[in-house]
Design an enzyme around this catalytic site. Structure first.
Site, PDB file in Angstrom:
ATOM      1  N   ARG A  79      51.582  20.681  44.717  1.00 20.75           N
ATOM      2  CA  ARG A  79      51.526  21.983  44.003  1.00 20.75           C
ATOM      3  C   ARG A  79      51.130  21.547  42.548  1.00 20.75           C
ATOM      4  O   ARG A  79      50.763  22.488  41.943  1.00 20.75           O
ATOM      5  CB  ARG A  79      53.066  22.558  44.238  1.00 20.75           C
ATOM      6  CG  ARG A  79      53.037  24.093  43.349  1.00 20.75           C
ATOM      7  CD  ARG A  79      54.086  24.887  43.573  1.00 20.75           C
ATOM      8  NE  ARG A  79      55.379  24.185  43.819  1.00 20.75           N
ATOM      9  CZ  ARG A  79      55.890  24.108  42.496  1.00 20.75           C
ATOM     10  NH1 ARG A  79      55.799  24.591  41.293  1.00 20.75           N
ATOM     11  NH2 ARG A  79      57.386  23.425  42.436  1.00 20.75           N
ATOM     12  N   TYR A 132      34.202  43.690  40.095  1.00 23.75           N
ATOM     13  CA  TYR A 132      34.771  43.657  41.510  1.00 23.75           C
ATOM     14  C   TYR A 132      36.123  44.555  41.810  1.00 23.75           C
ATOM     15  O   TYR A 132      37.109  44.591  41.126  1.00 23.75           O
ATOM     16  CB  TYR A 132      35.303  42.163  42.000  1.00 23.75           C
ATOM     17  CG  TYR A 132      35.835  41.941  43.194  1.00 23.75           C
ATOM     18  CD1 TYR A 132      35.255  42.254  44.477  1.00 23.75           C
ATOM     19  CD2 TYR A 132      37.095  41.173  43.307  1.00 23.75           C
ATOM     20  CE1 TYR A 132      36.090  42.113  45.758  1.00 23.75           C
ATOM     21  CE2 TYR A 132      37.717  41.015  44.688  1.00 23.75           C
ATOM     22  CZ  TYR A 132      37.492  41.596  45.582  1.00 23.75           C
ATOM     23  OH  TYR A 132      37.825  41.406  46.846  1.00 23.75           O
ATOM     24  N   ASP A 212      33.874  36.131  34.274  1.00 25.14           N
ATOM     25  CA  ASP A 212      33.620  35.916  35.860  1.00 25.14           C
ATOM     26  C   ASP A 212      32.142  35.648  36.102  1.00 25.14           C
ATOM     27  O   ASP A 212      31.354  36.648  36.040  1.00 25.14           O
ATOM     28  CB  ASP A 212      34.276  36.998  36.573  1.00 25.14           C
ATOM     29  CG  ASP A 212      33.988  36.950  38.030  1.00 25.14           C
ATOM     30  OD1 ASP A 212      33.180  36.151  38.522  1.00 25.14           O
ATOM     31  OD2 ASP A 212      34.837  37.601  38.931  1.00 25.14           O
ATOM     32  N   LYS A 237      32.292  31.784  47.095  1.00 30.31           N
ATOM     33  CA  LYS A 237      31.223  32.273  46.994  1.00 30.31           C
ATOM     34  C   LYS A 237      30.176  31.162  47.114  1.00 30.31           C
ATOM     35  O   LYS A 237      29.958  30.192  48.178  1.00 30.31           O
ATOM     36  CB  LYS A 237      30.812  33.326  46.126  1.00 30.31           C
ATOM     37  CG  LYS A 237      31.934  34.469  46.082  1.00 30.31           C
ATOM     38  CD  LYS A 237      32.322  35.104  47.451  1.00 30.31           C
ATOM     39  CE  LYS A 237      33.127  36.407  47.190  1.00 30.31           C
ATOM     40  NZ  LYS A 237      34.234  36.263  47.000  1.00 30.31           N
TER      41      LYS A 237
END
Length: 423
Positions: A79, A132, A212, A237
């Site tokens: 983690r 988005y 972004d 993506k």
């Protein structure tokens, strides 16, 4: 896992290109039984050689002291850190020329963790629109519950106009972050990164500019070079590129990324080892994939622009010199990318008829994969955006969003042509 030799970026004074460094940067085969590719370190925890070593690792990981000369954070728990993610993060910095990177379990995990790292109750986040759909929901429905206000502006509004509006609204001194999505999903609208980064510097407190960069990066736009502080990606993506992994990335300075990684550790939003391994694989072909996709998209966009059943095409490669967006494009973009949106003559019925008749292109959300994908933003990716705002943003019922893959453009055009005949 790391040595200075593993991070060599030059040979005989020649600076190596990112696409070459994607094969080896940050990895030493000798430390993994000579494996040419980094193995998957599918483990939750790592063994310390001594208790003193474990103590030292935790001191550095939690910022309890500064590292001594030559001292690095050791492996503790997946983690916090993992060899696959560490190597991946090193390689991701090369395209955007950033100091550090952090990988997350999804693009929204990257955005959410980053925003919550730097915003506090009472702060205002200034953001471009449209964005988005998931980001839109976060900004308008989630952050307000934490006392974080938002101020949205349409892509195309200048930084100077936004500054005037903020001052009139009495919000200028409360701004905590400027958040840009450029090009915008799904309209391909551009925002002036350098202009808004300069606006952030004029504010009375330290205000970060986050971008972004999913639609164009990491090949066709480098926000840090234009003054941005942080770059965000849905690595699902183009970085992943094969529609088989969900991930996100944040890049920036070591100082800022140390804070982001601290929040990531506590929120538990980091990606797993197998995700890291898949993205390492994908980075090796990122440039050739994106170049092929862009070349195909140019041909597809030209075809759509001349078709009588297409009312409008939203494609960066078609911007003309009399369009204000053209000058932003020439300043900050290195190519138009492979995302195309277009409006059909008609409405939802015509759009659905077109989508239902596609044979080669897949009807699915997401983008940037090797296969071409088409979707209906108004009822799919942006369905949770306020209906009136959708129309204001230009996301109408006749809009189709197309992500061009690596198929032969002649084949894609043939498929589009037969589907358009059904409209």
């Amino acid at each position: 896992m790391m040595t200075k030799q593993s991070k060599r970026t030059t040979i005989d004074g020649h600076r190596l290109h990112p696409e070459s460094l994607m094969m080896s940067y940050g990895y030493v085969p000798a430390l993994s039984e000579g494996a040419i590719k980094c193995p998957i370190f599918q483990t939750s925890t790592f063994v310390f050689q001594t208790a003193e070593e474990g103590k030292a690792f935790f001191e550095l990981a939690y910022g309890l002291r500064h590292p001594r000369e030559g001292e690095e954070i050791g492996l503790i728990y997946s983690r916090l850190n993992n060899p696959d993610l560490e190597i991946l993060e090193d390689r991701l910095t090369l395209w955007d020329q950033s100091e550090a990177a952090a990988v997350f379990a999804s693009g929204m995990a990257a955005i959410t963790t980053t925003l919550l790292t730097f915003l506090r109750p009472g702060d205002v986040i200034v953001h471009s629109e449209p964005v988005y759909g998931g980001t839109d929901y976060l900004l308008k429905h989630v952050l307000p519950s934490f006392g974080i206000r938002r101020f949205g502006f349409m892509s195309g509004v200048s930084p100077e106009q936004v500054e005037v509006q903020l001052r009139r609204a009495g919000l200028f001194d409360a701004v905590g972050m400027i958040y840009l999505e450029t090009p915008a999903n799904p309209t391909n609208a551009l925002v002036d990164i350098a202009g808004f980064a300069a606006l952030a510097k004029r504010m009375p407190r330290r205000v970060l500019t986050a971008v972004d960069n999913t639609f164009l990066g990491p090949l066709w736009q480098h926000p840090l070079a234009h003054g941005a502080d942080l770059v965000l990606y849905s690595a699902t993506k183009y970085i992943g590129g094969h529609s088989d992994v969900i991930a996100g990335v944040c890049l920036g300075s070591r100082e800022l990324l140390a804070q982001v990684k601290g929040m990531r550790t506590i929120m538990g939003t980091m990606a797993g080892a197998h995700t890291g391994w898949l993205l390492l694989r994908s980075l090796e072909t990122l440039k050739i994939r994106m170049e092929t996709q862009q070349a195909g998209a140019r041909r597809v966009a030209d075809f759509l622009a001349t078709h009588p059943k297409v009312a409008r095409v939203y494609y960066l490669g078609h911007l003309e010199s009399n369009d204000p967006q053209y000058h932003i494009y020439r300043r900050q973009c290195l190519g138009p990318g492979a995302m195309i949106s277009f409006d059909l003559h008609g409405g939802e019925a015509e759009a659905f008829r077109f989508l239902n008749h596609l044979q080669l292109i897949h009807l699915a959300v997401s983008l940037g994969g090797t296969e071409s994908l088409a979707e209906h933003p108004a009822s799919m990716t942006h369905s949770d955006v306020d209906p009136e705002e959708r129309i204001e943003f230009g996301i109408g019922p006749a809009m189709i969003r197309l992500s061009v893959g690596v198929e032969h453009p002649d084949d894609l055009i043939a498929d589009l042509n037969q589907a358009l005949r059904a409209v």
